[in-house]
Design a protein around this motif. Structure first.
Motif, PDB file in Angstrom:
ATOM      1  N   ASP A  36      20.071  19.418 -35.524  1.00 39.05           N
ATOM      2  CA  ASP A  36      18.952  19.553 -35.162  1.00 39.05           C
ATOM      3  C   ASP A  36      18.311  19.251 -36.789  1.00 39.05           C
ATOM      4  O   ASP A  36      16.941  19.027 -37.004  1.00 39.05           O
ATOM      5  CB  ASP A  36      18.347  20.736 -34.451  1.00 39.05           C
ATOM      6  N   ASP A  37      18.466  19.082 -37.761  1.00 41.25           N
ATOM      7  CA  ASP A  37      18.445  19.205 -39.484  1.00 41.25           C
ATOM      8  C   ASP A  37      18.028  17.729 -39.445  1.00 41.25           C
ATOM      9  O   ASP A  37      17.277  16.970 -39.450  1.00 41.25           O
ATOM     10  CB  ASP A  37      19.092  19.535 -40.075  1.00 41.25           C
ATOM     11  N   ASP A  40      14.811  16.468 -36.356  1.00 41.13           N
ATOM     12  CA  ASP A  40      14.292  17.383 -36.406  1.00 41.13           C
ATOM     13  C   ASP A  40      13.141  17.426 -35.121  1.00 41.13           C
ATOM     14  O   ASP A  40      12.443  15.898 -35.434  1.00 41.13           O
ATOM     15  CB  ASP A  40      13.071  16.645 -37.093  1.00 41.13           C
ATOM     16  N   TRP A  41      12.806  18.620 -34.303  1.00 40.17           N
ATOM     17  CA  TRP A  41      12.498  17.738 -33.043  1.00 40.17           C
ATOM     18  C   TRP A  41      11.277  17.729 -32.760  1.00 40.17           C
ATOM     19  O   TRP A  41      10.145  16.731 -32.598  1.00 40.17           O
ATOM     20  CB  TRP A  41      12.680  19.550 -32.124  1.00 40.17           C
ATOM     21  N   SER A  43       9.205  16.140 -35.618  1.00 37.87           N
ATOM     22  CA  SER A  43       8.579  15.019 -35.253  1.00 37.87           C
ATOM     23  C   SER A  43       9.023  13.756 -34.603  1.00 37.87           C
ATOM     24  O   SER A  43       8.558  12.994 -34.478  1.00 37.87           O
ATOM     25  CB  SER A  43       9.296  14.157 -37.155  1.00 37.87           C
ATOM     26  N   CYS A 187      14.261  11.821 -37.776  1.00 39.54           N
ATOM     27  CA  CYS A 187      13.206  12.158 -38.049  1.00 39.54           C
ATOM     28  C   CYS A 187      13.357  13.472 -39.568  1.00 39.54           C
ATOM     29  O   CYS A 187      12.202  13.447 -40.077  1.00 39.54           O
ATOM     30  CB  CYS A 187      11.948  12.024 -37.968  1.00 39.54           C
ATOM     31  N   GLY A 188      14.408  14.003 -39.611  1.00 41.36           N
ATOM     32  CA  GLY A 188      14.674  15.095 -40.525  1.00 41.36           C
ATOM     33  C   GLY A 188      14.904  14.422 -42.001  1.00 41.36           C
ATOM     34  O   GLY A 188      14.802  13.506 -42.256  1.00 41.36           O
ATOM     35  N   ASP A 189      13.628  15.765 -43.126  1.00 42.22           N
ATOM     36  CA  ASP A 189      13.375  14.872 -44.088  1.00 42.22           C
ATOM     37  C   ASP A 189      14.896  15.153 -44.764  1.00 42.22           C
ATOM     38  O   ASP A 189      15.503  16.277 -44.881  1.00 42.22           O
ATOM     39  CB  ASP A 189      12.606  15.980 -44.867  1.00 42.22           C
TER      40      ASP A 189
END
Ligand code: SAM
Length: 264
Positions: A36-37, A40-41, A43, A187-189
């Protein structure tokens, strides 16, 4: 459930690991907890907008089967949009995470552990639509498994059902090398994703997280037109392919293709 396993194993020659069954060893607890990181739900929801919701509504779908539910992102979104959802995945670690993610958002996910190749053994009844998203289909390493899987999906659909299946733009990766706008799916940073090794039979992706943990997925680099052809050969009558959610695109541009295949 083996959530204690924290290290993936690809053997002494990871580039030679080209096995459909291996996904079960790739989605170990440590990686699943990081998924999930990576996606990124918030984004991801913003970037894909209501593309899938609109496609399902246009088709009149109510009962939807998410066959690669992963940590539950699309199952939860579609439940919240009012669809009647069943969430399946072959990985018990993923299903367990999806269930707890659902609980956190106030939902009880109806989960079924099922490998796509034997889907109809575990999943009963017919669905108006099946979604297989997040570049999942590329876990299948041989044509027999792909045909069998598409046939199982076809059979689990109602007579006029819709299959929505996406994939990375492997044509661009194979022909031009990897580049990603990194905008739509992952999309995770602070998470780095890139193919560490690519040939015509393997794309080995490396996922590195800020805590220095590194995981890999070995996938088969599917060409877009090959997938479209297989879908037609299995019996789907109409296949529309979108590039990064757009109807018109130049083939090299999109990071992802989304195929919408109709039975009638
Ligand atoms: N759809 C989720 C998303 O977009 O975040 C998860 C995508 S993840 C890349 C691929 C998923 O496909 C994993 O949850 C994996 O367990 C599942 N999967 C891979 N091969 C499978 C198979 N043969 N049968 C059932 N599930 C499979």
């Amino acid at each position: 459930m083996n959530t204690a396993v924290q290290e993936q194993s690809f053997g002494s020659k990871p580039e030679e690991c080209r096995d459909t069954d291996h996904y079960l060893e790739e989605y170990i607890g440590g990686f699943v907890n990081k998924w999930d990181d990576l996606i990124d739900w918030d984004s991801r929801a913003a970037s894909e907008g209501d593309f899938f919701i609109q496609k399902l509504k246009e088709h009149g779908a109510k009962r939807v089967l998410d066959v690669a539910c992963g940590t539950g992102f699309h199952s939860v979104r579609l439940m919240e949009a009012g669809f009647d959802l069943v969430s399946a995945d072959g990985s018990p670690e993923m299903l367990s995470k999806a269930f707890s993610n659902g609980r956190k958002r106030g939902h009880i996910l109806r989960t079924i552990q099922s490998d796509w190749r034997w889907l109809n053994r575990d999943v009963h009844g017919r669905y108006d639509a099946i979604i297989c998203l997040g570049n999942s289909f590329t876990h299948l390493f041989n044509e027999h498994d792909r045909r069998k899987t598409l046939a199982e999906f076809y059979s689990a659909l109602t007579h006029d059902g819709l299959l929505i299946l996406d994939q990375r733009n492997y044509d661009a990766i194979l022909d031009l090398g990897y580049s990603s706008k990194h905008t739509y799916y992952y999309c995770g940073d602070d998470v780095s994703v890139y193919p560490e090794y690519v040939d015509h039979g393997l794309a080995r992706f490396r996922y590195a997280f800020p805590d220095q943990s590194v995981f890999h997925l070995n996938m088969y680099p599917l060409r877009k037109n090959y997938v479209r052809r297989l879908m037609r050969e299995v019996g789907f009558q109409k296949v529309e392919t979108y590039g990064d959610f757009k109807e018109t695109y130049r083939d090299a541009e999109p990071d992802f293709f989304i195929h919408c295949a109709q039975k009638s």
